[in-house]
Design a protein around this motif. Sequence first.
Motif, mmCIF file in Angstrom:
data_model
loop_
_atom_site.group_PDB
_atom_site.id
_atom_site.type_symbol
_atom_site.label_atom_id
_atom_site.label_comp_id
_atom_site.label_asym_id
_atom_site.label_seq_id
_atom_site.Cartn_x
_atom_site.Cartn_y
_atom_site.Cartn_z
ATOM 1 N N SER A 168 13.200 -15.442 1.293
ATOM 2 C CA SER A 168 12.817 -14.617 2.342
ATOM 3 C C SER A 168 11.282 -13.844 1.652
ATOM 4 O O SER A 168 11.111 -13.308 0.764
ATOM 5 N N PRO A 169 10.337 -13.408 2.683
ATOM 6 C CA PRO A 169 9.148 -12.918 2.174
ATOM 7 C C PRO A 169 9.363 -11.276 2.088
ATOM 8 O O PRO A 169 8.391 -10.688 1.491
ATOM 9 N N TYR A 170 10.357 -10.926 2.677
ATOM 10 C CA TYR A 170 10.724 -9.379 2.691
ATOM 11 C C TYR A 170 9.480 -8.730 3.041
ATOM 12 O O TYR A 170 8.988 -7.712 2.463
ATOM 13 N N THR A 171 8.996 -9.196 4.129
ATOM 14 C CA THR A 171 7.553 -8.522 4.752
ATOM 15 C C THR A 171 7.432 -6.929 4.886
ATOM 16 O O THR A 171 6.720 -6.338 4.382
ATOM 17 N N ASP A 172 8.719 -6.433 5.476
ATOM 18 C CA ASP A 172 8.415 -4.970 5.626
ATOM 19 C C ASP A 172 8.861 -4.115 3.926
ATOM 20 O O ASP A 172 8.478 -2.926 4.067
ATOM 21 N N GLN A 173 9.219 -4.636 3.248
ATOM 22 C CA GLN A 173 9.455 -4.008 1.851
ATOM 23 C C GLN A 173 8.275 -4.309 1.050
ATOM 24 O O GLN A 173 8.288 -3.436 0.096
ATOM 25 N N ILE A 174 7.299 -5.205 1.102
ATOM 26 C CA ILE A 174 6.224 -5.478 0.208
ATOM 27 C C ILE A 174 5.162 -4.661 0.771
ATOM 28 O O ILE A 174 4.549 -4.985 1.789
ATOM 29 N N LEU A 175 4.855 -3.517 0.257
ATOM 30 C CA LEU A 175 3.805 -2.706 0.743
ATOM 31 C C LEU A 175 2.537 -2.877 0.242
ATOM 32 O O LEU A 175 1.596 -2.573 0.811
ATOM 33 N N GLY A 176 2.414 -3.858 -0.640
ATOM 34 C CA GLY A 176 1.121 -4.577 -0.911
ATOM 35 C C GLY A 176 0.835 -4.866 -2.426
ATOM 36 O O GLY A 176 1.954 -5.308 -3.013
ATOM 37 N N GLY A 177 -0.153 -4.555 -3.078
ATOM 38 C CA GLY A 177 -0.427 -4.768 -4.418
ATOM 39 C C GLY A 177 -1.491 -3.803 -5.113
ATOM 40 O O GLY A 177 -2.357 -3.340 -4.225
ATOM 41 N N GLU A 178 -1.770 -4.414 -6.389
ATOM 42 C CA GLU A 178 -2.850 -3.397 -6.890
ATOM 43 C C GLU A 178 -3.115 -4.413 -8.284
ATOM 44 O O GLU A 178 -2.316 -4.929 -9.060
ATOM 45 N N ALA A 179 -4.287 -4.311 -8.688
ATOM 46 C CA ALA A 179 -4.720 -4.904 -9.963
ATOM 47 C C ALA A 179 -5.057 -3.792 -10.845
ATOM 48 O O ALA A 179 -5.480 -2.630 -10.562
ATOM 49 N N ALA A 180 -4.653 -4.030 -12.127
ATOM 50 C CA ALA A 180 -4.811 -2.920 -13.251
ATOM 51 C C ALA A 180 -5.919 -3.254 -14.124
ATOM 52 O O ALA A 180 -6.124 -4.321 -14.610
ATOM 53 N N LEU A 181 -6.516 -2.402 -14.616
ATOM 54 C CA LEU A 181 -7.671 -2.315 -15.644
ATOM 55 C C LEU A 181 -7.177 -1.270 -16.453
ATOM 56 O O LEU A 181 -7.434 0.039 -16.537
ATOM 57 N N TRP A 182 -6.389 -1.726 -17.630
ATOM 58 C CA TRP A 182 -6.022 -0.767 -18.880
ATOM 59 C C TRP A 182 -7.218 -1.028 -19.678
ATOM 60 O O TRP A 182 -8.006 -1.888 -19.858
ATOM 61 N N THR A 183 -7.633 0.227 -20.382
ATOM 62 C CA THR A 183 -8.831 0.409 -20.837
ATOM 63 C C THR A 183 -8.996 0.365 -22.430
ATOM 64 O O THR A 183 -9.904 0.996 -23.056
ATOM 65 N N GLU A 184 -7.944 -0.155 -23.330
ATOM 66 C CA GLU A 184 -8.250 -0.300 -24.511
ATOM 67 C C GLU A 184 -9.562 -0.744 -25.038
ATOM 68 O O GLU A 184 -9.898 -0.241 -26.161
ATOM 69 N N GLN A 185 -10.143 -1.768 -24.094
ATOM 70 C CA GLN A 185 -11.433 -2.211 -24.339
ATOM 71 C C GLN A 185 -12.318 -2.118 -23.167
ATOM 72 O O GLN A 185 -13.385 -2.881 -23.104
#
Length: 630
Positions: free
Chosen positions: A536-553
């Motif tokens: 099931s895509p669980y449409t109502d529970q998936i709020l969206g997404g996010e790309a992460a930029l961790w800054t060690e480098q």
Amino acid sequence: MSGRVRMLMVMAYIAVVCLPTSHTLTAPEDGFRMPSPWAWRCVSGRCVKEDAAGQVRLTTFNMCKLTCGTEGMLWPRPVNAVIGDQVTLFLPWKMTLQPICQGEVCNLLHEAYDIFTDTLQRYHPHYANGRAPWTGPWDAATELQVLQIDVTVVENDTALTLDTDESYDLTVTTGTDVISVLIIAPTYFGARHALETLSQLVEYHETADALMVVPATVSDVPAFPYRGLLVDTSRNFVSVAALERTLDAMAANKLNTLHWHITDSHSFPLFLDSLPNMAYYGAYSGSQVYTPAQVRNLIKYAQVRGVRLLPELDAPAHVGNGWQWGEKEGLGQLAVCVNQEPWESYCMEPPCGQLNLANPNMYDVLGQIYKELVQLFSPLELFHFGGDEINFNCWNTTEEIFKFMVDNGYGTNESAYYSQWAVFQERARELLHEAAGGRKVPGVLWTSHLTEPEYLESLNPSQYIIQIWTTKNDSSIYKLLSRGYRVIFSNYDAWYLDCGMGAWVGEGNNWCSPYKGWQTVYDNSPHDIAFAETGSPYTDQILGGEAALWTEQVDDATVDSKLWPRGAALAERLWTNPVTTWKAAEIRFINHRQRLVKRGVQAERIQPQWCHQNEGLCYLSEPILGCGAV
């Protein structure tokens, strides 16, 4: 034969066979615009480069880009759009704004309009190098045209929440002397998005030294309410100016959440009026600090651009530098294992540090930090607790904590410590609730041992949103969704933008290699991941997404190129949630990267400029040799 070799053969063939008739030209002086023998024709949704001599119905490059294809060069692709094939010229100072709005929304609209006008100015090729643009002369028709923008915003709310309606309707029509733009949106945020779309329906006309706009009808709404980027400012300090550039680019892509990972074990760069020791002990230097005034200005800067700032104070791990002052002030150790060696035994990466569960003063300090964060980020609509990568050995080898566990009969095995972690998290939630004056503020947590089935019962699904940073094949995705948790996807196998570099400890590649190209970012669908794991895509529970930029480098010198244009690929995935793959978006994506650069974003180059001017000819299958269109 490699794709690169095949492409070089194609280019060599074109260079020999398709040369234009020679002309006698002198070397151009600075600022001189050399004439070109080339023009473009729209063929089956692609701009085809041709010799202009003796040809009819050819256009300039920019005009072809603006009018060719069902959605032109709009990014992210709207839900519904009808784009015309003719343009009308106008001058940037011949524009008016006529808003119908209430209160603070009107103020925000005027600021958004100022950004819009600045964006159009940047389309002129001489804007950035200090020359005076728009010198003309223009024909009478261009002089007379007025771009009239009528904006109606229905609601008076200026807070961006997970329930905010960001939809809009936009119509552009042309008349004898007036180009009429009509924008209708339920909220300011939808109206702002409409102005962004309008700015992408305008381009610079190369030979007329004017702007051109294409008639269009657009009806649009995002697929997900949470469309984010994470920027870590602890491992390396990122200046306010760089964060503002990031917000500018996010606005150009209709991303709406900047997840600000402000602190970590490396540094505590946020100055707090009530706890100045945190930055005094935790900042890399006296100049690498975010003041309360800077934070408030950044929040306002983001709001005008349709972006919320989501603060994260990671705990109980990922703390350390900034917490060392407790003993000098008579509060005992607030954090343990700070900078402890060998680091491999006490944390995931250097330097180490975790909050001291045995010290009640730690909760007093944590509560005070929350109070100031609630005031700074007012109105605080979301808060990120962090909450991952606890090191059992750190706590178990700290005498004070070990004694605390034994004296209270908790035990000293891993399960006992994880149970106390759950107790800490509930106390942290209560402290935030108190800091917010009893107002409910949804909290976000990273996936961790605490979100595994045996401890998950301690987290109320109505109080927490879980951010998934593991792989798209992680079985815990099903367990979280089936138990009713709302989730944000940040699976590192597609949406960690710091991957693919050389290791910063030791040698080889960093832990999450390989590099995540824009194609991988684009094709990573939260609904598809959920469906593959759960049926099931669980449409109502998936709020969206996010790309992460961790800054060690990463720092100011490279933050733009690490985020962009891959962040734009994320933006179309989360705004449109397309059923097609990256291949259908490539032409628009390459053009949008150029647009970002015009606006001052130092976005990474994706292809040679030849590919941008010869759409569809940079591909891996066997190329068709020839001059002009495929």
